[in-house]
Structures are given as C-alpha cells and as structure tokens.
Design a protein around this motif. Structure first.
Motif, PDB file in Angstrom:
ATOM      1  N   UNK A   1     -10.097   4.728   8.005  1.00 39.42           N
ATOM      2  CA  UNK A   1      -8.928   4.504   7.221  1.00 39.42           C
ATOM      3  C   UNK A   1      -8.966   4.428   5.641  1.00 39.42           C
ATOM      4  N   UNK A   2      -7.968   5.226   4.804  1.00 37.88           N
ATOM      5  CA  UNK A   2      -8.137   5.210   3.558  1.00 37.88           C
ATOM      6  C   UNK A   2      -6.786   4.335   3.055  1.00 37.88           C
ATOM      7  N   UNK A   3      -7.162   2.965   2.484  1.00 34.68           N
ATOM      8  CA  UNK A   3      -6.288   1.803   2.112  1.00 34.68           C
ATOM      9  C   UNK A   3      -5.958   1.844   0.629  1.00 34.68           C
ATOM     10  N   UNK A   4      -4.861   1.490   0.498  1.00 40.23           N
ATOM     11  CA  UNK A   4      -4.213   1.032  -1.098  1.00 40.23           C
ATOM     12  C   UNK A   4      -3.640  -0.342  -0.832  1.00 40.23           C
ATOM     13  N   UNK A   5      -4.303  -0.817  -1.830  1.00 41.20           N
ATOM     14  CA  UNK A   5      -4.007  -2.318  -2.009  1.00 41.20           C
ATOM     15  C   UNK A   5      -2.911  -2.819  -3.223  1.00 41.20           C
ATOM     16  N   UNK A   6      -1.833  -2.945  -2.944  1.00 41.35           N
ATOM     17  CA  UNK A   6      -0.932  -3.333  -4.267  1.00 41.35           C
ATOM     18  C   UNK A   6      -0.733  -4.702  -4.525  1.00 41.35           C
ATOM     19  N   UNK A   7      -1.280  -5.589  -3.510  1.00 37.50           N
ATOM     20  CA  UNK A   7      -0.973  -7.036  -3.928  1.00 37.50           C
ATOM     21  C   UNK A   7      -2.346  -7.691  -4.308  1.00 37.50           C
ATOM     22  N   UNK A   8      -2.478  -8.751  -4.073  1.00 32.82           N
ATOM     23  CA  UNK A   8      -3.841  -9.496  -4.656  1.00 32.82           C
ATOM     24  C   UNK A   8      -4.835  -9.010  -3.929  1.00 32.82           C
ATOM     25  N   UNK A   9      -6.345  -9.627  -4.373  1.00 39.64           N
ATOM     26  CA  UNK A   9      -7.601  -9.075  -3.973  1.00 39.64           C
ATOM     27  C   UNK A   9      -7.760  -9.710  -2.334  1.00 39.64           C
ATOM     28  N   UNK A  10      -8.581  -8.921  -1.621  1.00 41.49           N
ATOM     29  CA  UNK A  10      -8.896  -9.431  -0.362  1.00 41.49           C
ATOM     30  C   UNK A  10     -10.378  -9.587  -0.166  1.00 41.49           C
ATOM     31  N   UNK A  11     -10.696 -10.552   0.481  1.00 41.61           N
ATOM     32  CA  UNK A  11     -12.284 -10.942   0.654  1.00 41.61           C
ATOM     33  C   UNK A  11     -12.550 -10.270   1.993  1.00 41.61           C
ATOM     34  N   UNK A  12     -13.860  -9.357   1.939  1.00 41.90           N
ATOM     35  CA  UNK A  12     -14.565  -9.295   3.178  1.00 41.90           C
ATOM     36  C   UNK A  12     -15.898 -10.013   3.207  1.00 41.90           C
TER      37      UNK A  12
ATOM     38  N   UNK B   1       4.319 -12.201   8.781  1.00 45.10           N
ATOM     39  CA  UNK B   1       3.601 -10.752   8.521  1.00 45.10           C
ATOM     40  C   UNK B   1       4.658  -9.540   8.913  1.00 45.10           C
ATOM     41  N   UNK B   2       4.566  -8.542   8.153  1.00 46.11           N
ATOM     42  CA  UNK B   2       5.389  -7.394   8.369  1.00 46.11           C
ATOM     43  C   UNK B   2       4.580  -6.176   8.518  1.00 46.11           C
ATOM     44  N   UNK B   3       4.470  -5.598   9.901  1.00 41.97           N
ATOM     45  CA  UNK B   3       3.521  -4.603   9.968  1.00 41.97           C
ATOM     46  C   UNK B   3       4.495  -3.426  10.292  1.00 41.97           C
ATOM     47  N   UNK B   4       4.287  -2.357   9.943  1.00 42.98           N
ATOM     48  CA  UNK B   4       5.209  -1.120  10.137  1.00 42.98           C
ATOM     49  C   UNK B   4       4.242   0.223  10.378  1.00 42.98           C
ATOM     50  N   UNK B   5       4.470   1.012  11.205  1.00 41.48           N
ATOM     51  CA  UNK B   5       3.672   2.401  11.289  1.00 41.48           C
ATOM     52  C   UNK B   5       4.831   3.567  11.179  1.00 41.48           C
ATOM     53  N   UNK B   6       4.225   4.722  10.594  1.00 36.26           N
ATOM     54  CA  UNK B   6       4.946   5.814  10.192  1.00 36.26           C
ATOM     55  C   UNK B   6       4.184   7.169  10.708  1.00 36.26           C
ATOM     56  N   UNK B   7       5.124   8.091  11.384  1.00 36.82           N
ATOM     57  CA  UNK B   7       4.278   9.422  11.749  1.00 36.82           C
ATOM     58  C   UNK B   7       3.894  10.082  10.611  1.00 36.82           C
TER      59      UNK B   7
ATOM     60  N   UNK C   1       1.357  -3.049   5.537  1.00 35.95           N
ATOM     61  CA  UNK C   1       1.354  -4.645   6.096  1.00 35.95           C
ATOM     62  C   UNK C   1       1.801  -5.304   4.735  1.00 35.95           C
ATOM     63  N   UNK C   2       2.375  -6.368   4.861  1.00 35.97           N
ATOM     64  CA  UNK C   2       3.087  -7.356   4.009  1.00 35.97           C
ATOM     65  C   UNK C   2       2.815  -8.572   4.594  1.00 35.97           C
ATOM     66  N   UNK C   3       2.045  -9.571   3.830  1.00 37.37           N
ATOM     67  CA  UNK C   3       2.005 -10.996   4.065  1.00 37.37           C
ATOM     68  C   UNK C   3       1.795 -11.668   2.873  1.00 37.37           C
ATOM     69  N   UNK C   4       2.930 -12.657   3.029  1.00 37.57           N
ATOM     70  CA  UNK C   4       3.003 -13.571   1.791  1.00 37.57           C
ATOM     71  C   UNK C   4       1.926 -14.568   1.918  1.00 37.57           C
ATOM     72  N   UNK C   5       1.629 -14.963   0.724  1.00 42.44           N
ATOM     73  CA  UNK C   5       0.223 -16.036   0.543  1.00 42.44           C
ATOM     74  C   UNK C   5       0.457 -17.391   1.202  1.00 42.44           C
TER      75      UNK C   5
END
Length: 271
Positions: free
Chosen positions: A42-53, A1-7, A22-26
């Motif tokens: 939070x406002x989120x933008x998903x550029x990868x595959x779908x996420x189940x909730x 998992x690659x998690x980073x924060x920015x000001x 956040x980047x996580x390979x399948x």
C-alpha cells in the motif's frame, strides 16, 4: 470511523485493487489497533495528525506522511496521536513492481517514504498535490495520472510468478505451492528468487496472507458457525493447523479475535 473504498481506472484495475480513505476523529479513549498481513502493498498519504507504529509494547516510530508499506509477514499495532485523515492505494501482490526498480524484498515489514522510491522532486510534488486536493475524486485523479505516467510494463513480471499469484488469488491461498509447481524443485527455487524480487515475500508467505484474508472475511462476517467450520471451509488440515497459522500471522487466536478492542479497525476493513 468513516472508511470508504473506490475502484481504479480500467487501465489500472489489474494492478490496483482499490483506493481507500479513512477518517477517524481523535478520542483519548482510542485503543491501539492491530494491522494484519494481507498480501498487498500500500501507498498511503496521511493528511491528519501523526500515526504511531509500535515496534514493541512501549517503543514506536512515527509513520511518514507519504509512504509505501511493503508486504507484511506479521501483525503490528498502530495508534494515531490525533485526527486520522488518510488516502491509500492498495496494490495487488504483483502491482507495485510495475512502478519501481527497488527490490520488493527490501520493503518488507517497513514503511518507506515515497521520496526514497521515486525521484525526490516528483515525490515531493505528488505529496503536495495530494495534500492540497479539494476532495477524494481529485486525489484519485492526481494519483492515477502519476501511476499511469510511471507505469513500466517493460518491468516484465515473470510468467511463473504471475500464474502462481493468479492461482493463489483465485483459490484464496488454499492451493499448496508444491501442487501449483507440480513438485518441480528447480522451478520452486527459481520462483522463490523471483517472488522476493517482485513481491517481496516467499510464495508460502503470500499464500498464508491471502488465506488469512479469506478466513477473516468469514470470522468478521460470521459466515460460519464454529472455528471447526471455518477450518474446514478454508481447507486447513485440521483445526490445530488453522489456529497455528492464524496465530503466527495475527499474534492472537481466532477465538480471541472477535470483540477485541484492538481489532475495531480491522473489523471495519473486512465488513
């Protein structure tokens, strides 16, 4: 998992807490991950595959690719169906009320597509620009241009609400609401209405969420030796009160939190 924060930009730093990626390979061995209340929107933008909730043990919905997650009053599980590539804006409790006319109580415990909160064409253009940006810095530039243009300080935040939230954040949710309001019953009824409109949840719910965040920092970073120490440091009346509040928000006990396979993502956020 690659998690980073920015000001955020200095003109947004009182409203936006931070941006995160956040980047996580399948991996077919990936387990469901528990998402916990944190007192933020939070406002989120998903550029990868779908996420189940997950809405139950087996049932689930798919996250919209561009959405706003309102205040959370309980924990829930998510599970990506492929690669994760997410960019998000984490707003302070009062931050998001500056951008929309929608009552914040209508967003609680829900994922709302941004096209339902902003003018549809603007929302679609924003989503496309974010998706085609070459890197994180360009995405930050795009979203900050959007937010600064939408910022409406005339959406005046009630002074009582602001001072209450400031106190809760400053004291990590430890100060009881009746102490903040000096046991003024009429003021408490008034602030309940304003909180649901401008934050989405009650002062007590926000206080618990903020207090939980401080407790999770202690737990995940092992800054206290025992649960009794953590209960004392977080100023709970006693350990049973601490465990009760913790389980109410997370669904598990503090003892079960660490080394839990469903808490790997949360652990990343708090370390």
């Amino acid at each position: 998992m690659n998690y980073q924060t920015f000001k955020p930009h200095k003109d947004l730093e009182s409203i936006v807490k931070f941006y995160w990626t956040l980047e996580v390979p399948f991996d077919s061995k990936n387990k469901k991950q528990k998402i916990l209340p944190d007192g933020c929107i939070e406002m989120t933008f998903n550029f990868g595959d779908k996420i189940k909730r997950y809405t139950s043990k087996e049932d689930f919905i798919l996250h919209p690719n561009a959405m706003v997650m309102g205040q959370r009053t309980k924990s829930y599980y998510i599970l990506p169906i492929g690669d994760v590539d997410t960019f998000a804006i984490c707003f302070y409790p009062l931050g998001f009320a500056n951008f929309i006319q929608t009552l914040l109580k209508d967003l609680v415990d829900k994922e709302t597509p941004i096209s339902q909160l902003f003018e549809k064409t603007q929302a679609e253009e924003l989503e496309q620009h974010m998706a085609h940006a070459k890197d994180t810095q360009e995405r930050i530039n795009i979203i900050e241009t959007f937010l600064l243009k939408k910022l409406n300080l005339k959406n005046t935040i009630n002074n009582i609400v602001k001072s209450t939230v400031d106190t809760l954040l400053k004291t990590n949710g430890k100060t009881p609401i009746n102490v903040i309001l000096k046991d003024n019953i009429s003021k408490r009824r008034q602030i309940e209405r304003y909180f649901r409109k401008q934050i989405g949840i009650s002062p007590k719910q926000l206080s618990k969420a903020i207090r939980l965040q401080a407790t999770l920092q202690l737990l995940f970073n092992k800054k206290s030796e025992t649960l009794t120490d953590i209960a004392y440091e977080s100023e709970y009346f006693d350990q049973s009160h601490f465990v009760k509040d913790f389980k109410e928000l997370t669904g598990i006990t503090p003892k079960d939190l660490l080394n839990n396979e469903h808490m790997a993502l949360a652990s990343l956020f708090y370390k």
